[in-house]
Structures are given as structure tokens and as C-alpha cells.
Design a protein around this motif. Structure first.
Motif, PDB file in Angstrom:
ATOM      1  N   GLY A 162       0.773  -1.233   0.000  1.00  0.00           N
ATOM      2  CA  GLY A 162       0.000   0.000   0.000  1.00  0.00           C
ATOM      3  C   GLY A 162       0.806   1.285   0.000  1.00  0.00           C
ATOM      4  N   TYR A 163       2.131   1.191  -0.125  1.00  0.00           N
ATOM      5  CA  TYR A 163       2.947   2.405  -0.166  1.00  0.00           C
ATOM      6  C   TYR A 163       2.805   3.080  -1.532  1.00  0.00           C
ATOM      7  N   ILE A 164       2.690   4.392  -1.516  1.00  0.00           N
ATOM      8  CA  ILE A 164       2.529   5.169  -2.743  1.00  0.00           C
ATOM      9  C   ILE A 164       3.735   6.061  -2.994  1.00  0.00           C
ATOM     10  N   ASP A 165       4.204   6.720  -1.953  1.00  0.00           N
ATOM     11  CA  ASP A 165       5.337   7.634  -2.080  1.00  0.00           C
ATOM     12  C   ASP A 165       6.635   6.844  -1.929  1.00  0.00           C
ATOM     13  N   ILE A 166       7.233   6.503  -3.056  1.00  0.00           N
ATOM     14  CA  ILE A 166       8.450   5.685  -3.104  1.00  0.00           C
ATOM     15  C   ILE A 166       9.480   6.397  -3.960  1.00  0.00           C
ATOM     16  N   LEU A 167      10.717   6.400  -3.508  1.00  0.00           N
ATOM     17  CA  LEU A 167      11.824   6.959  -4.290  1.00  0.00           C
ATOM     18  C   LEU A 167      12.916   5.917  -4.412  1.00  0.00           C
ATOM     19  N   ASN A 168      13.318   5.656  -5.650  1.00  0.00           N
ATOM     20  CA  ASN A 168      14.416   4.733  -5.941  1.00  0.00           C
ATOM     21  C   ASN A 168      15.561   5.533  -6.538  1.00  0.00           C
ATOM     22  N   ILE A 169      16.622   5.702  -5.761  1.00  0.00           N
ATOM     23  CA  ILE A 169      17.809   6.418  -6.233  1.00  0.00           C
ATOM     24  C   ILE A 169      18.830   5.403  -6.728  1.00  0.00           C
ATOM     25  N   ASP A 170      19.263   5.558  -7.970  1.00  0.00           N
ATOM     26  CA  ASP A 170      20.216   4.603  -8.543  1.00  0.00           C
ATOM     27  C   ASP A 170      20.900   5.258  -9.736  1.00  0.00           C
ATOM     28  N   ILE A 171      22.077   4.757 -10.081  1.00  0.00           N
ATOM     29  CA  ILE A 171      22.747   5.268 -11.273  1.00  0.00           C
ATOM     30  C   ILE A 171      22.176   4.625 -12.536  1.00  0.00           C
ATOM     31  N   LYS A 172      21.506   3.474 -12.367  1.00  0.00           N
ATOM     32  CA  LYS A 172      20.919   2.760 -13.494  1.00  0.00           C
ATOM     33  C   LYS A 172      19.395   2.739 -13.379  1.00  0.00           C
ATOM     34  N   PRO A 173      18.683   2.737 -14.499  1.00  0.00           N
ATOM     35  CA  PRO A 173      17.220   2.652 -14.443  1.00  0.00           C
ATOM     36  C   PRO A 173      16.776   1.284 -13.959  1.00  0.00           C
ATOM     37  N   PRO A 174      15.569   1.179 -13.392  1.00  0.00           N
ATOM     38  CA  PRO A 174      15.084  -0.122 -12.913  1.00  0.00           C
ATOM     39  C   PRO A 174      14.887  -1.108 -14.048  1.00  0.00           C
ATOM     40  N   ARG A 175      15.052  -2.366 -13.751  1.00  0.00           N
ATOM     41  CA  ARG A 175      14.889  -3.406 -14.766  1.00  0.00           C
ATOM     42  C   ARG A 175      13.419  -3.666 -15.069  1.00  0.00           C
ATOM     43  N   GLU A 176      12.538  -3.286 -14.151  1.00  0.00           N
ATOM     44  CA  GLU A 176      11.100  -3.343 -14.401  1.00  0.00           C
ATOM     45  C   GLU A 176      10.641  -1.969 -14.874  1.00  0.00           C
ATOM     46  N   ASN A 177      10.185  -1.880 -16.123  1.00  0.00           N
ATOM     47  CA  ASN A 177       9.798  -0.589 -16.691  1.00  0.00           C
ATOM     48  C   ASN A 177       8.702   0.105 -15.888  1.00  0.00           C
ATOM     49  N   LYS A 178       7.810  -0.672 -15.293  1.00  0.00           N
ATOM     50  CA  LYS A 178       6.702  -0.069 -14.547  1.00  0.00           C
ATOM     51  C   LYS A 178       7.167   0.630 -13.276  1.00  0.00           C
TER      52      LYS A 178
END
Length: 309
Positions: free
Chosen positions: A9-25
Motif C-alpha cells: 500500500g505504499y505510494i510515495d516511493i523513491l528509488n535512487i540509482d545510477i541505473k534505471p530499474p529493470r522493471e519498466n513499470k
């Protein structure tokens, strides 16, 4: 991790990384940032002002020739603390270390009983020490040491294990059964999430190994993978010729081939048993969602869906 947070149920999520996520969504949650860029990291953390933080960024691999090649594991940790100090909403932060703060096969007597044998392990040890030296924080910290995480989204060596068994060129080395603590990735993510939500007094300032509670017998695991893939029978190779091949690998690495498939260090890792007491994690996390057989089945399904098998 993001997938589980969304399910919870989390909505506000931040993913900091030098590479884009492997899951496009998951791209909508991603911001490109190098943890070695302190200014950019501070900007992202201040803008988002998180409550819960899981620091997973690291430089991995065992072949780099100098300690400063692993700056992400040391300077990156210090930078994260500097950034988090500017975010007043932060309540908890989990920092990811490694079991290789001790050499393979060595079971530490306590959390700061360090015995690294590689520059990578030393860098992770230094990262832990940076965490432990922090004073007057407005948030609590926890250190985790994942153990041989495998499963969907994984890379070598475990994804290669599935492929080699499928293609019929995997062999058991020697005649023994080697027991080892391993962590199926969805169990690992579940455990990390539970540590984030556990009562503060159970996790604050503590160190947890992250793995399945029961060790895997590598011989039986390989046979189970073979059975689910309907692969040919797995045969044994005598240990002595494998040692000769490893010695040749050592020579080739010395001549500049960094990613030689087999060398003495890797062979030693394969043959070394290490079983950790997972009761401290189990006490906090409770039952994990997947068995070894289920993890194998889900990994095979993911590999096939992503045309990697």
C-alpha cells in the motif's frame, strides 16, 4: 523491494540509482543519482524527505585491485548519512553490508568480529564502521548482511547455475554434500521489509544476516533444479582435475583475464560450507513466504518469461 512496497500500500516511493530499474513499470519511482555525488544526493533526499530508508547501493565484485575501487561502499555510506541528516522525517535506515566482512567459512563471534580477505570485504567492513560511529542521530539504523541472494532479477553465479543445468553442462564437484546458507530473493525482500516495520527495540543498532532460515544442500538444490527443468541427470567430476583447471584459471587471471570462469578462489568458495544461525532474524521476521522448491519454481518461471532460459 518496490514490488512488495506497492503491494503493502505504499505510494510515495523513491528509488535512487545510477541505473534505471529493470522493471519498466517502476521507472516512475526512479531518480538517477550517484551516491558519490554528495550534492546531488542531498538534493534528492531533502526533496523527498523519506521516513524509511533502505540503502542497497554498492560496488560489488572481487577482482578489483585496490581498496579505493570500492568507494561506493565507504564514501557512499558516509554521503548517505550526510544526506539523511538533512531530512527531518527519517525514522529508520537499513544499511546493507555483506557476509564477506569475514572470509568465507569464518563465522564471526560477534557483530564487530571482522576478518575480511578481499578488498571488497574490507570496504564493506569500513562501511559498517562508518555506520557504527554515527552519533546524535534523529533516526535509528540497522545493518543487514545478505547471504548469497538468488532468484528472479538475479545475475551470476546463480542464474548461470540454472542455465548450465538446463543445457546439460553442470557437474557436481567431488562427492560431498555442501550445506550453505542461501537467501531466496523474495524471502530476503520480505525480511528487509519486516525489519523496517519491527518494534524499534528489536532492530535499532543491530546487525542481521539475511537468508532463508534453513541452509540449502547444494547437491540436492541442483538436483531439484534439474528435476523441475526436466534436465538430464547431473554427474560428478573428481576434485583433482577441477583443481588443475582452477590453477590454470589463476594463471589466466594473472595474465589479465579478470572474469575467468574458474579459479582457486572461486573453487574454494564452492567447496566451503558456511551455515549461519538465522534465529535472530526469524525471531523478528517470523515465517518467510517461500520454500526452496517454490523459489526454484518461481525463478524458472521468471527466466522463461524473460527469455533467459
Amino acid at each position: 523491494m518496490i514490488e512488495l512496497l506497492l503491494k503493502e500500500g505504499y505510494i510515495d516511493i523513491l528509488n535512487i540509482d545510477i541505473k534505471p530499474p529493470r522493471e519498466n513499470k517502476h521507472s516512475q519511482y526512479w531518480r538517477q543519482c550517484d551516491i558519490l555525488d554528495l550534492g546531488a544526493l542531498k538534493k534528492e533526499i531533502q526533496a523527498f524527505n523519506p521516513e524509511l530508508v533502505v540503502h542497497l547501493a554498492a560496488k560489488t565484485g572481487l577482482t578489483r585491485a585496490r581498496l579505493d575501487c570500492y568507494a561506493e561502499n565507504m564514501v557512499g555510506v558516509r554521503n548517505m548519512f550526510e544526506a539523511l541528516k538533512l531530512a527531518p522525517a527519517v525514522q529508520r535506515a537499513i544499511f546493507t553490508s555483506s557476509l564477506l566482512v569475514c572470509q568465507m567459512g569464518y563465522i564471526p563471534k560477534h557483530d564487530t568480529d571482522y576478518k575480511p580477505s578481499t578488498f571488497y570485504g574490507e570496504s564493506k567492513m569500513i562501511g559498517e564502521k562508518i555506520v557504527r560511529e554515527q552519533k546524535d542521530l534523529n533516526f535509528s539504523w540497522t545493518i543487514i548482511r545478505p547471504i548469497s541472494i538468488w532468484g528472479p532479477w538475479g545475475e551470476e553465479p546463480y542464474i548461470n547455475l540454472f542455465r548450465s543445468i538446463k543445457q546439460g553442462w553442470y557437474f557436481h564437484i567431488g562427492g560431498g554434500h555442501y550445506r550453505r546458507s542461501l537467501g531466496y530473493v523474495e524471502n530476503a525482500v520480505f525480511s528487509i521489509y519486516k525489519l523496517l516495520r519491527a518494534p524499534l527495540e528489536k532492530v535499532s543498532g543491530k546487525t542481521f544476516y539475511i537468508a532463508d532460515y534453513e541452509p540449502a544442500d547444494l547437491y540436492d538444490m541442483a538436483n531439484e533444479i534439474g528435476a523441475q527443468l526436466k534436465a538430464r541427470r547431473i554427474f560428478h567430476l573428481p576434485l583433482m582435475p577441477i583443481k588443475v583447471l582452477a590453477a590454470i584459471g589463476d594463471f589466466l587471471r594473472g595474465r589479465g583475464w579478470e572474469n575467468v570462469p574458474l579459479q582457486s578462489f572461486r573453487l574454494k568458495n564452492i567447496l566451503t560450507e558456511y551455515v549461519f544461525d538465522m534465529s535472530p532474524l526469524k525471531e523478528v521476521v517470523g515465517p518467510q513466504p517461500f520454500t526452496l522448491k517454490e523459489g526454484i519454481a518461481r525463478t524458472i518461471k521468471w527466466l522463461k518469461l524473460n527469455q533467459q532460459l
